[in-house]
Design an enzyme around this catalytic site. Structure first.
Site, mmCIF file in Angstrom:
data_model
loop_
_atom_site.group_PDB
_atom_site.id
_atom_site.type_symbol
_atom_site.label_atom_id
_atom_site.label_comp_id
_atom_site.label_asym_id
_atom_site.label_seq_id
_atom_site.Cartn_x
_atom_site.Cartn_y
_atom_site.Cartn_z
ATOM 1 N N LYS A 1 0.838 -1.352 -0.059
ATOM 2 C CA LYS A 1 0.095 0.195 0.022
ATOM 3 C C LYS A 1 0.945 1.208 0.035
ATOM 4 O O LYS A 1 1.872 1.228 0.467
ATOM 5 C CB LYS A 1 -1.002 0.234 1.211
ATOM 6 C CG LYS A 1 -1.912 -1.075 1.200
ATOM 7 C CD LYS A 1 -2.717 -0.773 2.521
ATOM 8 C CE LYS A 1 -3.853 -1.927 2.719
ATOM 9 N NZ LYS A 1 -5.019 -1.672 1.797
ATOM 10 N N ASP B 1 -7.840 -2.660 10.052
ATOM 11 C CA ASP B 1 -8.629 -3.850 9.120
ATOM 12 C C ASP B 1 -8.890 -5.083 9.743
ATOM 13 O O ASP B 1 -9.604 -5.902 9.125
ATOM 14 C CB ASP B 1 -7.223 -4.097 7.888
ATOM 15 C CG ASP B 1 -8.072 -4.513 6.775
ATOM 16 O OD1 ASP B 1 -9.044 -4.374 6.349
ATOM 17 O OD2 ASP B 1 -7.173 -5.075 6.156
ATOM 18 N N ASP C 1 -3.039 -7.298 -1.824
ATOM 19 C CA ASP C 1 -3.856 -6.438 -1.040
ATOM 20 C C ASP C 1 -5.251 -6.667 -0.780
ATOM 21 O O ASP C 1 -5.906 -6.188 -0.264
ATOM 22 C CB ASP C 1 -3.436 -5.042 -1.451
ATOM 23 C CG ASP C 1 -3.977 -3.938 -0.270
ATOM 24 O OD1 ASP C 1 -4.110 -4.554 0.745
ATOM 25 O OD2 ASP C 1 -4.433 -2.959 -0.774
ATOM 26 N N GLU D 1 -6.571 -9.344 0.473
ATOM 27 C CA GLU D 1 -6.111 -10.508 1.513
ATOM 28 C C GLU D 1 -7.574 -10.875 2.236
ATOM 29 O O GLU D 1 -7.534 -12.023 2.509
ATOM 30 C CB GLU D 1 -5.145 -10.291 2.303
ATOM 31 C CG GLU D 1 -5.180 -9.593 3.301
ATOM 32 C CD GLU D 1 -5.695 -7.991 3.134
ATOM 33 O OE1 GLU D 1 -6.496 -7.595 3.860
ATOM 34 O OE2 GLU D 1 -5.312 -7.324 2.053
ATOM 35 N N ARG E 1 -10.514 -11.405 1.636
ATOM 36 C CA ARG E 1 -11.563 -12.588 1.020
ATOM 37 C C ARG E 1 -10.555 -13.705 1.083
ATOM 38 O O ARG E 1 -11.343 -14.806 1.175
ATOM 39 C CB ARG E 1 -11.998 -12.047 -0.337
ATOM 40 C CG ARG E 1 -10.810 -11.914 -1.368
ATOM 41 C CD ARG E 1 -11.165 -11.047 -2.484
ATOM 42 N NE ARG E 1 -10.950 -9.811 -2.255
ATOM 43 C CZ ARG E 1 -11.420 -8.858 -2.855
ATOM 44 N NH1 ARG E 1 -11.778 -8.957 -4.332
ATOM 45 N NH2 ARG E 1 -11.519 -7.627 -2.484
#
Length: 494
Positions: free
Chosen positions: A278, A289, A348, A350, A352
């Site tokens: 990122k 997150d 990124d 990740e 799921r």
């Protein structure tokens, strides 16, 4: 410090407290409590309204000190806005502003009569519950030991009583339980990632289970998950020294033969993006997150505290996504717990990848009535809905309607996005069963479509809380959403 809440039936002009809270509408119309206080104080409130010092604009506050004829030492007059258009959202705002004003005063306690304000379609229990949750949310302070609050020589607000009929008491009981769940979620979300890592989440879950009857906790480590075949989840955690954990809480409040409801929450305790790194600016917010994990854990806490007569499972895949020599890469092909293979196009995406294995495990192990997952899954959902509404996706219209109704009831609102098979083509891969991203178009929806491939045959809904789990900015805090929505949905199942 946690606020204490209670009911009070004393007349507003005679209640002995540091501050009594009453409301005035925009046109100068006084609520019944404000009128009684005004009469006792020989027209003090009306004079201020006539002079323009009290406007009645929603959320404005005016403080009267030691008014003659009133037992309370102070009277806080809160603007209610226009009476004809008052709705639930404004009612909530009024209580938040009142709590904010009370928190600035050197007082220990207050008595609020704003709960007498009529809200179309809402009963006294709803008004009481919403008032308590609004006050508790506003009073929350982040008090981690590495930034202790400065000791104050002034009294601090510790208790609020609300005027409500005795039959509304269950609204107070629900609010206290839900507020505890919200605080649990907010504290987890606000902690820094060097503290709140996968092991820490597992410890907090175990502690909660140890302290409550009918609750058990089981934690799978990376070695156990490897034996079971969690190939997708474990790939995400390969680059971190903080090894993944799968945290499983069970609450058995219903009959032994009843299938449980199941919550699954994305627990990425910090997300660098992995090899698909990122940008640096804003990356500090990626401690949030794990908002989905915090949210479902908070919902679980609320259910236990309310003593709901149902069975509930809460599954949290807790993982840290870091770049390293052993990190998974774009173009890797992973074999998930379900057996489906996944081509990684972006590390990124990740969330799921850990959720798909957790969803499979939950379905296979517990065979639940319903699975609801919550995740700070996509920036695309923030673009679509902003910071106000949670994105809701489900192939089950009745389940979607239940969750939307729960959100409207609690003002923890969601908005349904389509989950049509038309979008599945964007996830096609030439090298695996499915790709982990579907391109720039409809990013929130294709993420939901990805998860749908792992929930076939399940009554399932997905909540994308990327926009609602925390407030933006360097001082932004976790919100505790969607704890109220989930708690109400469970209440409705009773």
């Amino acid at each position: 410090m946690t606020l204490q809440f209670s009911l009070d039936s004393a007349a507003p002009e005679s209640v002995e407290t540091s501050c009594v809270v009453v409301g005035v509408y925009e046109n100068g119309l006084l609520t019944s409590a404000a009128a009684r206080v005004d009469t006792a104080a020989e027209g003090a409130i009306k004079r201020l309204a006539e002079s323009g010092d009290i406007t009645g604009k929603a959320g404005t506050t005016t403080l009267l000190f030691t008014p003659a004829g009133v037992a309370a030492k102070r009277v806080l007059v809160v603007g209610l806005g226009a009476q004809k258009t008052l709705d639930g959202a404004r009612y909530q705002k009024i209580h938040m502003e009142a709590a904010r004003a009370l928190g600035r005063l050197p007082i220990h306690s207050a008595a609020s009569y704003l709960t007498e304000v009529e809200v179309p379609g809402r009963d006294a229990a709803w008004r009481l519950r919403t008032a308590v949750l609004a006050a508790d949310h506003t009073a929350y302070r982040y008090t981690a030991t590495f930034k202790p609050r400065e000791a104050s020589s002034q009294p601090e607000l510790t208790a609020i009583s609300f005027a409500a009929p005795a039959e509304a008491h269950h609204g107070l009981d629900q609010a206290i339980a839900i507020a505890e769940g919200v605080r649990f979620a907010r504290e987890l979300g606000n902690l820094p990632p060097n503290i709140c890592n996968p092991a820490y989440i597992a410890e907090q879950a175990q502690q909660f289970a140890d302290q409550h009857d009918h609750v058990s906790c089981n934690v799978l480590d990376h070695l156990e998950m490897e034996k079971l075949g969690f190939g997708s989840l474990l790939a995400v955690g390969r680059g971190s020294v903080n090894k993944p954990k799968l945290v499983v809480l069970e609450y058995k409040g219903g009959n032994a033969d009843e299938k449980p409801y199941a919550f699954v929450g994305k627990g990425i305790t910090f997300d660098t993006g992995g090899i698909s790194l990122k940008p640096g600016p804003g990356m500090e917010e990626m401690k949030f997150d794990m908002g989905g994990a915090a949210g479902v854990l908070g919902g679980f806490v609320a259910a236990v505290k309310m003593g709901l007569k149902l069975n509930l499972v809460c599954v949290v895949p807790a993982v840290e996504n870091m770049p390293d020599g052993d990190s998974y890469r774009p173009s890797d092909v992973l074999t998930s717990l379900s057996g489906l293979t996944i081509e990684v196009l972006n590390t990124d995406a990740e969330g799921r990848l850990i959720l798909c294995d957790a969803l499979t495990y939950t379905a296979q192990t517990f065979k639940p009535q319903v699975i609801i997952d919550a995740a700070t899954l996509t920036g695309a959902c923030v673009i679509a809905l902003g910071k106000h509404a949670t994105g809701l996706m489900s192939k089950h219209d009745d389940l979607a309607a239940e969750l939307l109704a729960a959100g409207e009831n609690t003002l923890d609102r969601a908005w349904r996005l389509p989950l049509w098979d038309d979008y599945q083509v964007q996830l096609e891969s030439g090298f695996a069963d499915v790709a982990n991203i579907g391109g720039k178009n409809a990013g929130a929806i294709t993420a939901g479509c990805f998860l749908a491939r792992f929930t076939e045959g399940q009554r399932w809904a997905h909540l994308d809380i990327a926009g609602t789990a925390w407030d933006e900015g360097r001082k932004g805090l976790a919100t505790g959403r969607p704890v109220p929505l989930l708690a109400q949905w469970l209440i409705d199942r009773g």
